[in-house]
Write an enzyme that holds these catalytic residues in place. Structure first.
Site, PDB file in Angstrom:
ATOM      1  N   LYS A  72       0.863  -1.184   0.000  1.00  0.00           N
ATOM      2  CA  LYS A  72       0.000   0.000   0.000  1.00  0.00           C
ATOM      3  C   LYS A  72       0.898   1.231   0.000  1.00  0.00           C
ATOM      4  O   LYS A  72       2.022   1.220   0.520  1.00  0.00           O
ATOM      5  CB  LYS A  72      -0.922  -0.011   1.209  1.00  0.00           C
ATOM      6  CG  LYS A  72      -0.370   0.681   2.433  1.00  0.00           C
ATOM      7  CD  LYS A  72      -0.999   2.020   2.625  1.00  0.00           C
ATOM      8  CE  LYS A  72      -0.022   2.944   3.370  1.00  0.00           C
ATOM      9  NZ  LYS A  72      -0.439   4.348   3.291  1.00  0.00           N
ATOM     10  N   THR A 119       5.437   6.187   2.407  1.00  0.00           N
ATOM     11  CA  THR A 119       4.257   5.770   3.178  1.00  0.00           C
ATOM     12  C   THR A 119       3.791   4.454   2.616  1.00  0.00           C
ATOM     13  O   THR A 119       2.799   4.352   1.919  1.00  0.00           O
ATOM     14  CB  THR A 119       3.123   6.792   3.115  1.00  0.00           C
ATOM     15  OG1 THR A 119       3.665   8.042   3.446  1.00  0.00           O
ATOM     16  CG2 THR A 119       2.032   6.469   4.115  1.00  0.00           C
ATOM     17  N   GLU A 138      -0.671   9.975  -5.362  1.00  0.00           N
ATOM     18  CA  GLU A 138      -1.747  10.954  -5.164  1.00  0.00           C
ATOM     19  C   GLU A 138      -1.708  12.090  -6.175  1.00  0.00           C
ATOM     20  O   GLU A 138      -0.753  12.861  -6.232  1.00  0.00           O
ATOM     21  CB  GLU A 138      -1.635  11.554  -3.761  1.00  0.00           C
ATOM     22  CG  GLU A 138      -2.084  10.600  -2.675  1.00  0.00           C
ATOM     23  CD  GLU A 138      -1.705  11.072  -1.286  1.00  0.00           C
ATOM     24  OE1 GLU A 138      -0.990  12.071  -1.175  1.00  0.00           O
ATOM     25  OE2 GLU A 138      -2.134  10.416  -0.320  1.00  0.00           O
ATOM     26  N   ASN A 166      -3.417  16.764  -0.614  1.00  0.00           N
ATOM     27  CA  ASN A 166      -2.578  16.879   0.572  1.00  0.00           C
ATOM     28  C   ASN A 166      -2.854  18.124   1.392  1.00  0.00           C
ATOM     29  O   ASN A 166      -2.295  18.295   2.470  1.00  0.00           O
ATOM     30  CB  ASN A 166      -1.101  16.792   0.176  1.00  0.00           C
ATOM     31  CG  ASN A 166      -0.761  15.365  -0.203  1.00  0.00           C
ATOM     32  OD1 ASN A 166      -0.863  14.473   0.629  1.00  0.00           O
ATOM     33  ND2 ASN A 166      -0.409  15.149  -1.460  1.00  0.00           N
TER      34      ASN A 166
END
Lengths: 386, 386
Positions: free
Chosen positions: B172, B183, B262, B381
């Site tokens: 992930k 992350t 993202e 973000n």
């Protein structure tokens, strides 16, 4: 008032056709003496523009008679032709005002890779025009400050008065603001009487805690130049207060550069305290200033202190990660590594934003000035060249 | 297929209430042996989450019986209570499946500072639910992969077949992708029979050129964990091809993480060639990958090669700045430091973007995978926590 505030300087800002908008784009600053002492700091980028290669040599003997600056093209990565353009520019200034080309600093700003025959013709035209209209009044200094603007929305000038002498300055820069230095051209003039070694020491002391700690977007330019010229026309040899006044003047220009940074909606001051060394404090403040996640959170008025700590943890600074405090706009949101005051108490609607990190590892401190990461930043920097 | 592809593994992915959306949020992967050899790499951030502090100790003896993972909270900077939560979580898993708590790796992902009593209760509920539904089929592996998603838009899995054994994985991560690591939570399983030292060597070799060279936004996480579990259930001791297969599998997961970053609109591959060392090549590629100005230009389909060189110049790599080449999507826009083919020949409309920098200083090379800087990145973000 600007670079013409001190006695012994003339300036000009003219339209030479480099900017498609028809705005002023070539500036000339001349030191009429009696002294021609000077000092400068340049970008620490290894990939440097032709004017920087040239001007570093000019500064080798600490003597500068004039500075010529153009916007509308960085003359960087333009090959041997580009370097010859810089050389010709210095010679044109030298011929026009009767000095040696080896005493003429050249500064360019704009797109990298721009420096062809059209560029050269415009710059040389600009030198001729500027040399014809050199004046010593306030208006001339203002025109010069206007001619070095690129994406700047306002001209940036500052002055300081010392006992019997004056310091004046103009600056341009609106992004790519990072250490050593930024997309930044700064000309500082003074009628104080100082040798180039003294000017150099004062300038390095002043820039170390001002321009070197302005880090708008982490990007380092190829063209940055900060040059300090002393005419000695006041006849006053200043004392230790000169460095203090010069530092204040540089700090004022830094704030003006930060406040005009491309697309920014917050001016963020990041101060690290309780550090074991000033370098540690600077490293932590700068790591936070360069975190895109932190910068985007500030844009969203989100006091996301986790992103502050995640950035701090990437440094080699001395600290125990479990006892860090984070305070945002006066609210201590993290104390000793644990959530403290509720984050929703933090008001991030003002443009000025203060982030303080306490490392609990000593007594040193350092501040970095940065900006948030906004839609307008992305827009301006995705559309700039096209 | 995912972590249950190799023999000897069961998995589960359940809904425990951590995600407000009601989606799966706790995953459990159990190694039924006969071997329980394992290796792992963790974030190189010094500010690390409680599960990372715990799991580093678990790995000290190279034995892991289970990995429990939650989304919906990073349990980082949550103090002594947060560490106790991690400890209780490992004990709950140990009790449920009959192993030692000291052999249970714990991984958490989500917001820093989230790890209160509600969080603990949900995680422990999730452990109980997951332990009840452990299965060895493909569907169970897929459910586990789903439960670790945060802002990921797709579950990420990969498998490789070796001679007589299988490697499976789930990952992930959708941002904060930077070296050492990102992350990112990754669980890799294999039924090959290898000691933990061999697994460790293979995993470090594989991650060095894959996860460590994925640098989506320059930001480093507090929670990253990549763990490799070997059940030995195939009875096959693999040869040197194991490291190769593992590297391929990690590279596939890297691409999937990059493609789901993202808000990104370009997947940018930055390769530096002609370097004096692999480290030099990596440093230059990474400096370019971290330039917000370069990343914004790519978003704007602008082949702004000046920003590539300005970033390269910030490194200590060995090269002569005047002879650099830059090629973007096959068009050499800069040759030997001078504009070459017209930049408008570069087509940046495809999502895949290739940037090559030739340092002309040697024969080494290294590639960094990154993304562009987009409005959607800023939006996601700036709005994530609120």
């Amino acid at each position: 008032m600007s670079v013409t505030a001190p006695k012994g300087f003339r300036a000009a800002g003219v339209t030479a056709g480099l900017k498609s908008t028809g705005k002023r784009d070539v500036a000339l600053v001349v030191n009429d003496g009696p002294s021609a002492a000077a000092a400068a700091v340049f970008t620490s980028n290894r990939c440097i523009a032709n004017p920087v290669i040239w001007s570093k040599q000019v500064l080798a003997d600490g003597t500068v008679s004039a500075v010529v600056l153009n916007s509308g093209g960085a003359n960087c990565y333009t090959g041997a032709f580009g370097f010859a353009t810089t050389h010709h520019t210095a010679e044109a200034v030298a011929d026009a005002i009767g000095v040696s080309a080896g005493d003429v600093v050249v500064c360019s700003t704009g797109l990298i890779g721009v420096g062809d025959e059209t560029f050269r013709r415009h710059v040389l035209d600009g030198v001729a025009l500027a040399a014809d209209v050199l004046e010593d009044g306030a208006a001339a200094g203002d025109r010069a400050a206007e001619a070095i603007m690129t994406t700047d929305t306002v001209a940036k000038t500052a002055t300081r008065e010392g006992p019997g002498y004056t310091i004046g300055a103009m600056a341009k820069g609106a992004g790519m603001l990072a250490p050593g230095l930024a997309t930044m051209l700064v000309v500082i003039t003074t009628d104080a009487d100082l040798e180039s070694a003294g000017l150099d020491a004062a300038l390095r002391a002043a820039t170390r805690t001002t321009f070197d700690r302005l880090d708008s977007d982490g990007c380092m330019s190829t063209n940055d130049t900060v040059v300090l010229l002393a005419s000695g026309a006041s006849g006053v040899t200043p004392g230790a207060e000169f460095t203090q006044l010069l530092t204040e003047l540089c700090a004022e220009l830094c704030r003006k550069l930060q406040q005009d940074a491309e697309g920014a909606s917050h001016d963020v001051t990041i101060t690290t305290v309780g550090a074991a060394s000033e370098q540690d404090a600077e490293d932590v403040s700068r790591a936070v200033a360069r975190s895109n996640l932190f910068k985007a959170a500030i844009f969203g008025n989100d006091p996301n202190w986790g992103r502050v700590l995640a950035a701090a943890g990437t440094t080699d600074a001395t600290f125990d990660p479990l006892v860090l405090d984070v305070t945002i706009n006066g609210v201590m949101v993290c104390k000793e590594g644990t959530p403290h005051e509720p984050a929703d108490r933090v008001d991030l609607t003002p443009r000025d934003t203060l982030v303080e990190i306490d490392l609990h590892a000593g007594t040193d401190t350092a501040t970095i000035l940065t900006n948030d990461l906004t839609h307008d930043y992305v827009h301006e920097n995705s559309a700039y060249a096209s």
